[in-house]
Each structure stands twice: as structure tokens, then as C-alpha cells.
Design an enzyme around this catalytic site. Structure first.
Site, PDB file in Angstrom:
ATOM      1  N   LEU B  51      14.855  37.178  24.952  1.00  0.00           N
ATOM      2  CA  LEU B  51      15.504  36.087  24.224  1.00  0.00           C
ATOM      3  C   LEU B  51      14.580  35.680  23.082  1.00  0.00           C
ATOM      4  O   LEU B  51      13.367  35.549  23.281  1.00  0.00           O
ATOM      5  CB  LEU B  51      15.720  34.868  25.120  1.00  0.00           C
ATOM      6  CG  LEU B  51      16.563  35.062  26.383  1.00  0.00           C
ATOM      7  CD1 LEU B  51      16.646  33.732  27.135  1.00  0.00           C
ATOM      8  CD2 LEU B  51      17.959  35.535  26.016  1.00  0.00           C
ATOM      9  N   GLU B  52      15.146  35.442  21.919  1.00  0.00           N
ATOM     10  CA  GLU B  52      14.318  35.197  20.749  1.00  0.00           C
ATOM     11  C   GLU B  52      13.339  34.038  20.921  1.00  0.00           C
ATOM     12  O   GLU B  52      12.262  34.054  20.345  1.00  0.00           O
ATOM     13  CB  GLU B  52      15.169  34.990  19.491  1.00  0.00           C
ATOM     14  CG  GLU B  52      15.981  33.702  19.462  1.00  0.00           C
ATOM     15  CD  GLU B  52      16.613  33.433  18.090  1.00  0.00           C
ATOM     16  OE1 GLU B  52      17.696  33.961  17.839  1.00  0.00           O
ATOM     17  OE2 GLU B  52      16.018  32.708  17.281  1.00  0.00           O
ATOM     18  N   ILE B  53      13.692  33.025  21.687  1.00  0.00           N
ATOM     19  CA  ILE B  53      12.813  31.859  21.823  1.00  0.00           C
ATOM     20  C   ILE B  53      11.498  32.173  22.524  1.00  0.00           C
ATOM     21  O   ILE B  53      10.594  31.346  22.539  1.00  0.00           O
ATOM     22  CB  ILE B  53      13.484  30.699  22.595  1.00  0.00           C
ATOM     23  CG1 ILE B  53      14.045  31.149  23.960  1.00  0.00           C
ATOM     24  CG2 ILE B  53      14.566  30.071  21.790  1.00  0.00           C
ATOM     25  CD1 ILE B  53      14.481  29.978  24.819  1.00  0.00           C
TER      26      ILE B  53
END
Lengths: 301, 255, 301, 255
Positions: B51-53
Site C-alpha cells: 500500500l502506498e502509505i
């Protein structure tokens, strides 16, 4: 050991109108709402805001009319809805928005954090995101370049060095050493790129606690100007390990944010109508209500 | 049982089947995340989901409402940040699949997630790129999951947020590293892209959907092969996982 | 879940002569000695080694004649002495050494880790370090450039992407998720820049242990090709929280490394004379001796 | 008591006094580290000490043998890496003082830590730069602690590892950001640099050392002021800290 704890009102008084403020939230997580509310109470104007993925923090500030310029990678309130105030401001042109991407904002902060005036990147190319930036006022922050080693075409991004960055963390000592639990999005690069750094912490710990796991110190004390201690300071957004997002309040917010008049009511009731964050917390439901949002230890939410 | 299967369940299962074991996948919100978790719990246990976060190998618990919801990053093996996931994985070139949603997608696989133009030409802004443009620029292949509607599949997107094969040009001509849009999984069909012309082609239709319906609901010309297979339906076990474990509240899978 | 544990002999057999190997040690800490010894036993040749601050690992490999090219920021065995074999090889010209600095090596790895073909830097300029690089075979890895935004002069460094990186860690699971305790120098950037990554761990833990503190995972499993489990694998260098450096053995090493003939004796006795790392550990003193080096829990050394 | 004070103790105390409270200091091995710890435990409790390997605010325990010795990074507040300390602090421009050692230093404050040339012109390599060049290039001011010997203070260094004011040129002419070499603390004297000519000047001599001795042991011409002060000796408390707490084994302070 320096004690850098300050009240949010003290700190916000030191922020001049026209400042470039970096906000440390992501959508509906770890938004520095306590700072956002105080900026609105003190009616700062002409702010530039930057952030990777903007959430409630930016939507509130834009809706309240404090912002003239955005530098963001995108944003929403996740399933609760879009950033209605931000989108309306874009549509009416009341805010100049430089719309980047998550990674390009992160790279711009990274350059700032490393003291580099630029950083190359291989995204944005061949998109209308770049075309709009290059044909607008963001053009001065962008250049094309061929790598002298490989001949590959790159976009060069100018570094971002915000005047002040506000990062909401779970754990800090009084000097400013911070731990962040859960994912950290671009917090580290953003914090270290900023000229001034203010942290808001859910929990104040003695420095001995920090010294027990120095690997966990994402933000070191000497970079931090002040520490604001405010439990539930990110409400209604979530703080991993401390409390969940407040789904009911977020729905209520989105319901209001769809319409400028109703948004004003929201600000009047919850922000201007509260002298400080404790009053706000009473207004949204008080102790028993908030206890219900507290994270279950094992799950973290 | 077929009649009971919801189109979103077909989409999730089809998305899962596009993933091979041991691949590295960047996942967006909603059905992409559901599809990746389904793949990981079936044929691709060695899948790495990012996930990008700043999350790797999440094991979602309950149903998350977004990337910043701790239900999605529960029991992950890494919590870091953009620089790690999007910089040291995606930009590094080791992400096999980027899994995206879209407001609009055009015949060359270009994606719009920024704005919609009303008939009056009035612009309605939506979420913008976030990591979408980065993923589309850099992942080895991009899979889009979206609803099949004529207005969502126009000849040209109202805003080119994330590049596929812009103007039918190859990725290297565009100066982009990733392989571009590879599959579009809708509630009616699965689309691919012609390796020469880079324009969209129909690969399969879901059981119960006719080619005519697909054409009618697509805003651009689709290359249609003579032998058009039906999309494989989710297995019983896939349905059980989707309904009982992955999205028991039917937040993403409809009801 | 994949079990990626392998023996050091298996792994070293897959390293072709002429490879570019990045070593994860720093001076006398966390050197992958178990790998170094096996590379010597298998008599690899023509290696390129890169590292920020080279220590015993590089000195052993250079002394044993496996290395033709160095790309390093500096190095020593701290108070125990200089890297005698490295310095002798520089003096005789038997190794081509590209001598950078700690930060420039780190930035070259960072570029590699981020998939950028170059990275700007503001050190090295106006020094003989740069002059020597620019007038030698390193010239192809360096360019000057003015920042298009500020006009400031920068040096551009070509990215470093080693064929394989060996990083010694305290904790890993069988899939390759790693935690590093204590300072990490350039380990993260080096590991993530490499085309292949092998970790050597003091302790194997279940993945559940990793999931208890995912913030601590510096190297994620999917980047790791293999995990070598070898307690005391860095002896005689120190591994924070596990064991101290072996001062007596380091003195013995430096005493031998001053002279090529005596160095050969050292290699003969301790490396070629040991079938594997367990035999080596017996030879240097065995269990009782090593227990004496074990870290005191509270102090970490 | 003066007679008993070792020159290295004068050096450590003089080094400590060059540091102001709340400054950020990158410290090298040996006396620099001793001086920084002394400053922190006396007049500069708010000092932030950084080690290039990724350590902030160490509280050394026993006597460390080097930067990679866990005795030096005991009870620190941060353990990170080069990228953080050398990138996000030093290259970021927030390091006030870089504290270095030197094999050789010349009249323009250029430092050699790479090699020595024997009379036969045979080259003897030593440690190289490590973080030295980076610190000299980027810190706001650089303080060097070294032994005062004619061969170690030549007119020109045998290898210019870390730039001061190369050829007497200003830092901006050299394209460097940091302020360059600011003080050289030896076992005989303290040197500074003329703001116009950037060449070395005598600032003080240690008690018991004559100007002639200093001149005799310096390989380049020193500007000597008419009124030459004596270097301040360490206080009783400073001596106690140095001898009992910071270097009880006299590894760095001689004996």
C-alpha cells in the site's frame, strides 16, 4: 533537557499569514486537527498548504477560507467522500492548486530534507498532470533533463521546504523525540524538509522511554521547535494504536461540507464555538463517547 | 449458484487470477485490495501486497474504509512510508502489478481520476492522482477494475491523470518505464490492449452478458475476436472467502 | 510462507567471478564474516567490492586476492589499526580503488535503491578525492551540473546497483523480513539498491515476531533472495545486542595483516583451515570463549 | 595542578569550549568525541551530537574504540543511518560544527586523511575520507583536533581529502556550502583563519609553550598577533569529568 511543550494557541500565534504549511495527515488518519482548528480560530489568511494525500485537515482549512495555494498529490476522506471544500475551491478558482502525485510530493520533500535543490523522477511524464503544472504557475518548479549517464529523460522537481510542518504522532518526549506507530506516509521527509517543525503528540513520555528503542525515533528532538501535547488531537481522524476514526462525525462533516452554508455552520458550532480542543471534544460527545473510539489493544484500532 | 453471483464478485475473482504467485503488487482502495487479498489466500500465497502509505503484506481484518484505515494494515510485515513503497519498490522497478480504479478509462488505457466534465463543460473535481499516476508510470503492468458504463469508457478521458498508451504510442516513445495498462476488469467484461496498436480489445465477457451489451456500454471501438471466451466465474471457495472473510459486510462487493 | 534459509556454501556457489558485491559491515561492526570466509574458501576472483566504510570484511577479501576493484568511502579497523591489506593493495596497484566518501557512497546506493540513474551531491567538490576520481576510470560515474532552479553547482553521481549485497542483521524470519538493532549506516540503501540481496542473521524468528513491530522491518522479505542463519556469523566484529568485537582476535588479525606472508598464515589457519564457520568458531576459542563476548543485556555490548 | 595537566586534556577542554549550547555537532573518533561529550556535560547540555553511522545524542559508557563500537552509541536517542545523519542533517545544512581529526593540515585549513608521502615519494595509504570530506564540505564550521608537528602541518597537504580554503579561495568561490575550517586545536596552540586571506593565524598558545616552539613545529607561516593570549586550562570539574567519567582508561587523553 529542554522542555519544548507549548500550547497550540501559543504556536499558532507565531505563524504569519502567507506561510507555507505542510500538514502531516493522510486522508482520515493522523490529521493535526487541533492545529487546524486553532488556525481557523486565529483566522490566518493566504496560506500555502502542501501534503501528499490531503484529508480532513486541508479540507477544513480550505473550506474556512484560509488557503490561497495548494501543493498536493491528491486526497479524499476515503469512503466517507471527497474533499468537498478543496474540490469546490478548485472549481471556483478561489485556490490555486498545484496537483502532483504521492511520489512526486514525497520526492520534493525528500530533496528538501536532504538539502538538495532538486530531485529527478520518472513519473508524471506523458500525463495531463504534468501538462497542467508545466503550463501554469508551477512551471518554475519543473524542468526536463536527460540523464548524463543513461540518456534517459527525467523530470526534475524543485525541492519543497515548507515554512512549518505539523506532524501528529503517537509518542514524543518533552524535547521532541518522536515515535510514529503504523505507516508513516511522507511524514519523515516532510518533517525534515521544513524550516520549522511542530509535533503534536497523543502521549508525552520521558526520554528514557525513547532511549529504550532509539531505532524507533523517526523525528529527533533537535529538529523539533515545539511539542503540543493533545490527546484525541486528531479527532475525528484515526491515530493508529490510540483511537479509531469517528465514522459518525465524519459523516456529519461530509454532510455539511457539501454546501458552503452548512460548512459555515459546522465551523461555527465545532471550531469557532469551541474555545479550545477540550471544549471541542466535549461538544462531539465527551469522555464516554470518545472512550468508545479508543483502540482495542490487540487490533490497534 | 451462478445467478446468485454478483458482478463485483466476478471482478474480484478475475482480478485475483491476473496475479501470479510471488509477484509484487501495489494495491489501491476497494476492489483491487479485495482481489489481491483473494489471490494471496488462494493461488498466490507468495504474493507481496504493497500500500502506498507504507504497508507490506497486510492481512485486513474487518472491512477497511480506505488506505489510512488501520483495519487494512493489520498484521502487516512492514510499516514504512511513501519513500519505501513508492520510491524503493515502485520507482525501483520491482513492482509487477499496479492495481488501480478509474473514473474514466479510454481506448488507449489512459486513466482519469481527477475530474469529470458535465455536459455544460462545467468541471467537477474528484480525488486527483495520489499514487495512481506513479503506479501507471512505473508498474510492469497495470490492472484497472471499474464499472462498465459508456460515460466511464469514453474515446478520450476528460483528464489524463495516469498514462496508458497516450495517443496509441508505445511506452518507450512516451519515456515511461512501466508496461502500461494491461487489463481492464469491468462488471461486464475483461479488456486487454493490442500489442501493436495499443488500443483496447475485448478478451472475455462475463456469463450472461452479450457482446452487444458490452459494445453499447463502451464509448470507443473495441477490437472483438472471433472466438470470445466467457469470463471464468469465481469458485465456491473464492466466493466463500470473499463473502465470509474478506468483505463480510459487503462494502466493496455489493449485496 | 516461503522458507528462504540456505547455507552459506550454497549461496556463495551462485556468485560468479567478477561480480560486484556490496558488503554491509562498517569498520568492526556487523561484518558478514561467514560469507567472506566462504568466498575465500571457494576462491572467487576479480570481484568488485563496494561499501561505505570498509572494515575487516573488505580487508580479508582484498588480502586474500579475490578483489580487483574497490568502490568505498574510507575504512579502518578503528583503534585496532588500518585496513593493512587494502592499503597495501592500493600502494602496489593490485586493486583499482575508487575512493569516495561516506555520504557519496550512500547517495550512490540511494539512487540505486530509488531506481534513479543519478543523484546530485554538494560534497567532494574542490577536493583531491574528486580530482582523482575524475581523472581516473571513475570519470564515467561523475558529471558536473548546475541546478536549473538555483544555479548552484552540483556533482552528479551515477547510481550504484551491486550484483549482490550481503547484510548481516540481528533478527530475520525465514522469509527474509529483517530487523537491525543499533545504527544502520547505509545498510537500507545498499540492500535495496542491489540486484540480489542475501541476509545473514544471528537469530531466526517466526513471522509473528516481525508482525508485532512492523515499523522495525528495515528489509522486507520480498527483496531477500536467501537467509543465512549463522550465530556469531560476524565474529570477530561486533553485533549490537548480540556480542562484542573480539579485541584479542582483532589484534591477532592486525598483527598478521601487516605482512603478506603472515596474512597467508592467518588465512591458512582460520579460513582455509576451517571447513565451515562452526569449525572457525571452535578454532578461535569455542563456546566458553564466545560466551564471554556475549552482550550484556542492559548495555548491549 | 597545572603541571599535571596533559596536553590532550587541554585540547579536549578547548574543543569543548568551541561548542555553544544547542548547537548540532558531527563528531569523529577520539578527542572530538571526548570534547563534545565534555561540552554536553558542562556548559552545553542542549548540544546535539551526531555520529555519521546513524547515532544522535550518545551517552558513551566505558571507553569506545571507534564509531562502530556500541560503547559509543549507548543510550542514544536515535539510531538511524548515514542518510539521516549525513544526508538529512549535514547535507541539509543544519550542522553547526564538524569535529575532525587530521593526518595533515595546511595553511588554508585543508585536511589530509588519505595518505602520506615518504621522503622517497613512496605513498602510504591510510583511512581515506569516510565522512570527513562530507563534514568539511558542509558543516557551518569545522574544528580540527590534532598533534602539532611540523610534518603534520605542511605548506600543502600531500592529499587534499577535505577542503578548507583551497588555494586561499573563499568557500563560495569553491562552490562549497559549509564555512570551512574554523579552529585547529593542537597540543601546543589554537589556530584560526584570517577572514580575508583564509590563511592560518595563531590565536593562543597553551601555558608553558612558547611562540617560538609553535613556529618551529609548524610547516607554514603563521600570522601571529601582537597580544597573544594563553589557552584557558581545563577547570577542576572538567578534569574530573575527563578523567573519571569520559575517558577513565586514558585511551584518548594520554596518561
Amino acid at each position: 533537557m529542554a522542555n519544548k511543550t507549548k500550547t497550540v494557541a501559543e504556536i499558532v500565534r507565531t505563524i504569519p499569514d502567507g506561510s507555507h504549511i505542510a500538514m502531516g495527515g493522510f486522508a482520515i488518519a493522523r490529521n493535526a486537527i487541533v492545529v487546524v482548528h486553532e488556525l481557523i480560530r486565529q483566522q490566518k489568511t493566504n496560506l500555502t498548504l502542501s501534503q501528499g494525500v490531503a484529508g480532513l485537515d486541508v479540507d477544513l482549512l480550505v473550506g474556512a477560507g484560509l488557503v490561497s495555494h495548494l501543493i498536493i498529490g491528491g486526497g479524499s476522506l476515503d469512503r466517507f467522500g471527497p474533499n468537498n471544500c478543496v474540490n469546490r475551491a478548485r472549481e471556483t478558482g478561489s485556490v490555486v492548486s498545484h496537483d502532483y502525485t504521492s511520489l512526486s510530493i514525497c520526492f520534493r520533500y525528500l530533496a528538501g530534507a536532504l538539502g538538495l535543490s532538486f530531485m529527478p523522477i520518472k513519473s508524471l511524464l506523458a500525463s495531463e498532470v504534468l501538462e497542467r503544472l508545466e503550463t501554469g504557475t508551477a512551471a518554475e518548479d519543473l524542468r526536463r533533463m536527460k540523464c548524463p549517464f543513461t540518456g534517459e529523460e527525467y523530470l526534475l522537481l524543485r525541492s519543497l521546504t515548507p515554512d512549518v510542518s505539523f506532524v501528529h504522532v503517537q509518542v514524543a518526549d518533552r524535547e521532541g523525540n518522536c515515535q510514529i506507530n503504523g505507516p508513516r506516509w511522507e511524514n519523515e521527509e516532510q518533517a525534515k524538509a521544513a524550516k520549522r517543525l511542530i509535533v503534536i503528540t497523543e502521549e508525552l513520555v520521558p526520554t528514557e522511554y525513547i532511549q529504550r528503542s532509539p531505532e524507533r525515533t523517526v523525528i529527533p528532538a533537535h529538529r523539533v521547535e515545539a511539542v503540543i501535547h493533545q490527546p484525541f488531537g486528531a479527532h475525528p481522524t484515526a491515530v493508529y494504536g490510540c483511537y479509531d476514526y469517528d465514522a459518525d462525525h465524519l459523516k456529519l462533516y461530509v454532510d455539511h461540507s457539501r454546501n458552503p452554508e452548512r460548512f459555515k455552520e459546522y465551523i461555527g458550532t465545532y471550531v469557532l464555538g469551541s474555545g479550545d480542543h477540550w471544549e471541542y471534544l466535549e461538544k462531539v460527545g465527551g469522555l464516554a463517547y470518545l472512550e468508545d473510539l479508543r483502540a482495542e489493544r490487540l487490533l490497534g484500532y | 449458484m451462478t445467478a446468485e453471483i454478483h458482478a463485483t464478485e466476478i471482478m474480484a475473482a478475475a482480478g485475483a487470477r491476473e496475479l501470479r504467485d510471488n509477484e509484487v503488487v501495489v494495491v489501491g482502495l476497494g476492489l483491487p485490495q479485495v482481489a489481491a487479498v483473494l489471490a494471496k489466500r488462494t493461488h498466490a500465497p507468495g504474493l507481496t501486497t504493497l500500500l502506498e502509505i507504507g504497508v507490506m503484506n497486510m492481512n485486513p481484518k474487518d472491512t477497511p474504509v480506505g488506505l489510512a484505515d488501520s483495519r487494512i494494515f493489520y498484521h502487516a510485515t512492514t510499516w514504512s512510508g511513501f519513500l519505501d513503497v513508492m520510491g524503493m519498490n515502485l520507482h525501483r522497478g520491482i513492482v509487477d502489478v499496479g492495481f488501480l480504479g478509474a473514473l474514466e478509462l479510454d481506448r488507449f488505457g489512459n486513466i482519469n481520476t481527477t475530474l469529470l466534465k458535465e455536459k455544460s463543460q462545467k468541471v467537477r473535481y474528484v480525488n486527483g492522482s495520489a499514487g495512481g499516476n506513479d503506479v501507471a508510470s512505473l508498474a510492469k503492468r497495470v490492472i484497472v477494475i471499474m464499472r462498465h458504463e459508456k460515460r466511464k469508457l469514453p474515446a478520450a478521458v476528460a483528464h489524463l491523470t495516469s498514462p496508458g498508451f497516450v495517443n496509441g504510442r508505445s511506452r518507450s516513445e512516451l519515456g515511461l518505464r512501466g508496461g502500461g495498462t494491461h487489463r481492464v476488469i469491468t462488471n461486464m467484461a475483461i479488456l486487454g490492449f493490442d500489442p501493436e496498436t495499443h488500443s483496447a480489445a475485448l478478451l472475455s465477457v462475463h456469463p450472461g452478458v452479450s457482446v452487444e451489451e458490452v459494445v453499447e456500454n463502451t464509448g470507443f471501438a473495441l477490437r472483438i475476436p472471433k472466438q470470445l471466451p466467457l469470463t471464468q466465474l469465481p469458485s465456491k471457495e473464492e466466493l466463500r472467502l470473499l463473502r465470509e472473510e474478506i468483505d463480510p459486510k459487503h462494502i466493496y462487493l455489493g449485496s
